[in-house]
Design a protein around this motif. Structure first.
Motif, PDB file in Angstrom:
ATOM      1  N   SER A   1       0.855  -1.188   0.000  1.00 40.38           N
ATOM      2  CA  SER A   1       0.000   0.000   0.000  1.00 40.38           C
ATOM      3  C   SER A   1       0.893   1.240   0.000  1.00 40.38           C
ATOM      4  O   SER A   1       2.092   1.164   0.278  1.00 40.38           O
ATOM      5  CB  SER A   1      -0.876   0.005   1.246  1.00 40.38           C
ATOM      6  N   ALA A   2       0.291   2.374  -0.279  1.00 40.07           N
ATOM      7  CA  ALA A   2       1.041   3.636  -0.228  1.00 40.07           C
ATOM      8  C   ALA A   2       1.597   3.861   1.164  1.00 40.07           C
ATOM      9  O   ALA A   2       2.709   4.382   1.326  1.00 40.07           O
ATOM     10  CB  ALA A   2       0.136   4.792  -0.644  1.00 40.07           C
ATOM     11  N   GLU A   3       0.864   3.430   2.188  1.00 38.54           N
ATOM     12  CA  GLU A   3       1.328   3.579   3.572  1.00 38.54           C
ATOM     13  C   GLU A   3       2.567   2.726   3.838  1.00 38.54           C
ATOM     14  O   GLU A   3       3.493   3.153   4.521  1.00 38.54           O
ATOM     15  CB  GLU A   3       0.214   3.207   4.563  1.00 38.54           C
ATOM     16  N   GLU A   4       2.582   1.508   3.289  1.00 44.71           N
ATOM     17  CA  GLU A   4       3.751   0.636   3.459  1.00 44.71           C
ATOM     18  C   GLU A   4       4.971   1.209   2.753  1.00 44.71           C
ATOM     19  O   GLU A   4       6.089   1.116   3.263  1.00 44.71           O
ATOM     20  CB  GLU A   4       3.439  -0.772   2.946  1.00 44.71           C
ATOM     21  N   VAL A   5       4.764   1.811   1.601  1.00 42.98           N
ATOM     22  CA  VAL A   5       5.868   2.449   0.876  1.00 42.98           C
ATOM     23  C   VAL A   5       6.407   3.620   1.694  1.00 42.98           C
ATOM     24  O   VAL A   5       7.618   3.779   1.856  1.00 42.98           O
ATOM     25  CB  VAL A   5       5.425   2.895  -0.529  1.00 42.98           C
ATOM     26  N   ALA A   6       5.502   4.430   2.242  1.00 44.50           N
ATOM     27  CA  ALA A   6       5.920   5.575   3.058  1.00 44.50           C
ATOM     28  C   ALA A   6       6.678   5.099   4.293  1.00 44.50           C
ATOM     29  O   ALA A   6       7.696   5.696   4.676  1.00 44.50           O
ATOM     30  CB  ALA A   6       4.708   6.404   3.466  1.00 44.50           C
ATOM     31  N   ALA A   7       6.219   4.020   4.918  1.00 46.41           N
ATOM     32  CA  ALA A   7       6.906   3.476   6.099  1.00 46.41           C
ATOM     33  C   ALA A   7       8.300   2.970   5.722  1.00 46.41           C
ATOM     34  O   ALA A   7       9.261   3.165   6.473  1.00 46.41           O
ATOM     35  CB  ALA A   7       6.083   2.361   6.727  1.00 46.41           C
ATOM     36  N   SER A   8       8.419   2.357   4.565  1.00 40.26           N
ATOM     37  CA  SER A   8       9.721   1.889   4.093  1.00 40.26           C
ATOM     38  C   SER A   8      10.666   3.061   3.884  1.00 40.26           C
ATOM     39  O   SER A   8      11.838   3.017   4.277  1.00 40.26           O
ATOM     40  CB  SER A   8       9.555   1.107   2.787  1.00 40.26           C
ATOM     41  N   ASP A   9      10.152   4.129   3.278  1.00 37.71           N
ATOM     42  CA  ASP A   9      10.972   5.319   3.063  1.00 37.71           C
ATOM     43  C   ASP A   9      11.390   5.932   4.392  1.00 37.71           C
ATOM     44  O   ASP A   9      12.541   6.354   4.553  1.00 37.71           O
ATOM     45  CB  ASP A   9      10.208   6.352   2.231  1.00 37.71           C
ATOM     46  N   GLU A  10      10.474   5.963   5.344  1.00 37.73           N
ATOM     47  CA  GLU A  10      10.778   6.524   6.665  1.00 37.73           C
ATOM     48  C   GLU A  10      11.856   5.706   7.378  1.00 37.73           C
ATOM     49  O   GLU A  10      12.775   6.263   7.977  1.00 37.73           O
ATOM     50  CB  GLU A  10       9.507   6.582   7.515  1.00 37.73           C
ATOM     51  N   ARG A  11      11.766   4.379   7.293  1.00 41.92           N
ATOM     52  CA  ARG A  11      12.798   3.500   7.899  1.00 41.92           C
ATOM     53  C   ARG A  11      14.158   3.805   7.287  1.00 41.92           C
ATOM     54  O   ARG A  11      15.162   3.854   7.986  1.00 41.92           O
ATOM     55  CB  ARG A  11      12.453   2.026   7.701  1.00 41.92           C
ATOM     56  N   ARG A  12      14.177   3.997   5.990  1.00 48.46           N
ATOM     57  CA  ARG A  12      15.438   4.273   5.293  1.00 48.46           C
ATOM     58  C   ARG A  12      16.023   5.607   5.779  1.00 48.46           C
ATOM     59  O   ARG A  12      17.208   5.705   6.036  1.00 48.46           O
ATOM     60  CB  ARG A  12      15.208   4.310   3.800  1.00 48.46           C
ATOM     61  N   VAL A  13      15.194   6.626   5.921  1.00 43.61           N
ATOM     62  CA  VAL A  13      15.656   7.944   6.344  1.00 43.61           C
ATOM     63  C   VAL A  13      16.170   7.902   7.781  1.00 43.61           C
ATOM     64  O   VAL A  13      17.205   8.457   8.097  1.00 43.61           O
ATOM     65  CB  VAL A  13      14.514   8.990   6.195  1.00 43.61           C
ATOM     66  N   THR A  14      15.452   7.205   8.662  1.00 46.30           N
ATOM     67  CA  THR A  14      15.838   7.187  10.073  1.00 46.30           C
ATOM     68  C   THR A  14      17.007   6.250  10.338  1.00 46.30           C
ATOM     69  O   THR A  14      17.672   6.382  11.358  1.00 46.30           O
ATOM     70  CB  THR A  14      14.648   6.798  10.986  1.00 46.30           C
ATOM     71  N   SER A  15      17.294   5.325   9.420  1.00 48.61           N
ATOM     72  CA  SER A  15      18.424   4.418   9.637  1.00 48.61           C
ATOM     73  C   SER A  15      19.748   5.018   9.221  1.00 48.61           C
ATOM     74  O   SER A  15      20.803   4.488   9.502  1.00 48.61           O
ATOM     75  CB  SER A  15      18.197   3.095   8.883  1.00 48.61           C
TER      76      SER A  15
END
Length: 90
Positions: A75-89
């Motif tokens: 979902s778009a939400e899962e994509v956004a969460a993936s992007d957020e994980r990448r930014v915070t890591s």
């Protein structure tokens, strides 16, 4: 006949699971699956050029999860969460 997003993800995973890409897999599975690929929408959905997502003409999103090394309909939400994980890591 158009493939569903789940079928496209399954075919991509099958191709990646093969020890070596064979012509039969390339011609029989990967190329037809990519016929559903919407280049313009994929580029728009990937402004940071992660190159981990595919958008199909029907609007479905297939996301590559580096943790599981699998492609999955997301979902778009899962994509956004993936992007957020990448930014915070980083």
């Amino acid at each position: 006949m158009t493939a569903t997003a789940h079928e496209v993800a399954e075919k991509l995973n099958r191709a990646f699971d093969e020890p070596s890409m064979t012509m039969a897999i390339l011609l029989g599975d990967v190329i037809p699956a990519l016929a559903e690929f919407d280049q313009e929408a994929t580029t728009a959905a990937d402004p940071d050029s992660y190159r981990d997502r595919i958008v199909l003409f029907d609007g479905s999103i297939i996301l590559y999860d580096s943790r599981t090394e699998r492609w999955a309909v997301s979902s778009a939400e899962e994509v956004a969460a993936s992007d957020e994980r990448r930014v915070t890591s980083h």
